[in-house]
Design an enzyme around this catalytic site. Structure first.
Site, PDB file in Angstrom:
ATOM      1  CE  LYS A 123      -3.871  -2.073  -0.212  1.00  0.00           C
ATOM      2  NZ  LYS A 123      -4.697  -1.916  -1.418  1.00  0.00           N
ATOM      3  CG  ASP A 161      -3.280  -0.740  -4.552  1.00  0.00           C
ATOM      4  OD1 ASP A 161      -3.596   0.169  -5.344  1.00  0.00           O
ATOM      5  OD2 ASP A 161      -4.111  -1.343  -3.852  1.00  0.00           O
ATOM      6  CD  GLU A 217      -3.774  -2.608  -7.441  1.00  0.00           C
ATOM      7  OE1 GLU A 217      -4.884  -2.515  -6.872  1.00  0.00           O
ATOM      8  OE2 GLU A 217      -2.992  -3.551  -7.241  1.00  0.00           O
ATOM      9  CG  ASP A 225      -8.700  -1.809  -7.527  1.00  0.00           C
ATOM     10  OD1 ASP A 225      -9.893  -2.132  -7.733  1.00  0.00           O
ATOM     11  OD2 ASP A 225      -8.180  -1.933  -6.406  1.00  0.00           O
ATOM     12  CE  LYS A 272     -11.093  -3.356  -4.188  1.00  0.00           C
ATOM     13  NZ  LYS A 272      -9.972  -3.229  -5.136  1.00  0.00           N
TER      14      LYS A 272
END
Length: 368
Positions: A166, A194, A219, A242, A266
């Site tokens: 992250k 990400d 990402e 994403d 997702k």
């Protein structure tokens, strides 16, 4: 047929083993607010679903909104055949414009019912089961560079080979995070940086240039599609989208622009398994790999992820995740457990889960 007679809604708190989960923008969550639905039918079959937003500041979704939306949609579903997934989804879309996360748990519960009526696991209904298991990734919460690098070794000892850092904060710190983590990689490991939309365009370009010789995927660096496309066209690193990929239309546009190599799919972002399957199948046809995941959740969410992931051709399944290993509370029995960084969908009919009623408690909402 299995006509919907009643919908019960439950609220469950899911604390984290590691205390909190941190990502870009200073966001963090310590206890997740999950919504579980039970759809009861006149055939004596009940289906279960779950939705759990990643707090209110990640996507346009929040936990209380899920329950409020279900209260709005639920009455329109009474009397429908739960196994008629296209009809159910059409009804939900007509009753409430947008808000796909609200519809996701209801859609999952209908897939559970369809599997039970057919006597088949959901993975079979989604296209069939590829192999014995599939690889998971492990998300590494935002910390200091060395702490995050140490987590790579810790999670590898648990069997993981795919690690999602992250980032999306201060660019210099993020560059340090990526380099520190990459130094821990072994042959066959996969590293993903990400940003969760956290960088501006110029920050993302700086980071991408600084890690151009690192084996890392970039990402979702920025919030807008235009910004992400600029970064994509200026980096030699493989690229993942994403948060932006939330519909078939968006996938078609992004594929036409060669905007990514991988998408993160997702379930609740698109409204559940019905629409996720459409996007999954189109991505595979276009030669785009996928990570199958969710915003968050417990055992029911993990079971649904497992069925979609296990029915995805391995060449295009980049990764998946198992949220039930992150949280301290189990809301259902029968969900797949992680083994050496891998997961396998249940072979029982439907999702293969049984709610833990002592955890769910009494419904917070009845729709009949």
């Amino acid at each position: 047929m299995a006509l919907i007679r009643r919908i019960d809604v439950y609220r469950v708190e899911l604390p984290l083993h590691e205390g909190s989960y941190k990502w870009s923008g200073g966001n963090s969550v310590a206890v997740f607010d999950s919504t579980v639905v039970a759809i009861h039918t006149d055939a004596g079959i009940t289906g279960y679903g779950e939705v759990c937003p990643l707090g209110p500041a990640y996507l346009p979704a929040y936990a209380a909104g899920a329950r409020t939306g279900i209260a709005e949609i639920g009455p329109h579903l009474i009397g429908l055949d739960a196994t008629g997934l296209a009809v159910v989804n059409g009804c939900m879309d007509a009753a409430l414009r947008g808000h796909p996360y609200v519809k996701s748990a209801l859609d999952l519960a209908c897939w559970d019912i369809l599997g039970k009526v057919a006597g088949l696991p959901v993975a079979t209904l989604l296209g069939g089961r590829f192999g014995e298991s599939f690889a998971l990734y492990r998300a590494i919460s935002q910390e200091a560079p060395q702490q995050m690098a140490e987590k790579v070794a810790l999670y590898r000892a648990q069997g993981y080979t795919k690690f999602q850092l992250k980032v999306g904060g201060d660019p210099d710190t993020d560059i340090g995070r990526i380099h520190a983590a990459a130094a821990q990689l072994q042959r066959g490991d996969v590293l993903i940086a990400d940003a969760n939309t956290g960088w501006t365009q110029h920050q993302a370009l700086r980071v991408a240039d600084a890690v151009r010789d690192v084996d890392v995927y970039i990402e979702q660096p920025c919030a807008s599609y235009r910004e992400c496309l600029v970064v994509r066209r200026h980096t030699n690193r493989p690229f993942i989208l994403d948060e932006l990929v939330d519909s078939v239309d968006m996938l078609v546009e992004a594929a036409g622009d060669h905007a990514m190599d991988v998408i993160n799919l997702k379930l609740s972002k698109v409204g559940g398994l019905t629409k996720a399957r459409q996007i999954r199948d189109l991505a595979v046809s276009l030669g785009i790999a996928l990570t199958i995941e969710e915003t968050w959740g417990g055992d029911i969410i993990t079971a649904a992820i497992a069925h979609l992931a296990h029915s995805t051709p391995p060449a295009y399944l980049f990764s998946a995740t198992d949220f039930n290993s992150y949280v301290t509370v189990s809301n259902a029995a029968g969900a797949p457990p992680r083994h050496a960084g891998r997961l396998a969908a249940s072979t029982e009919p439907g999702l293969g889960i049984i709610p833990r009623w002592e955890i769910l408690g009494e419904p917070v909402l009845h729709v009949a």
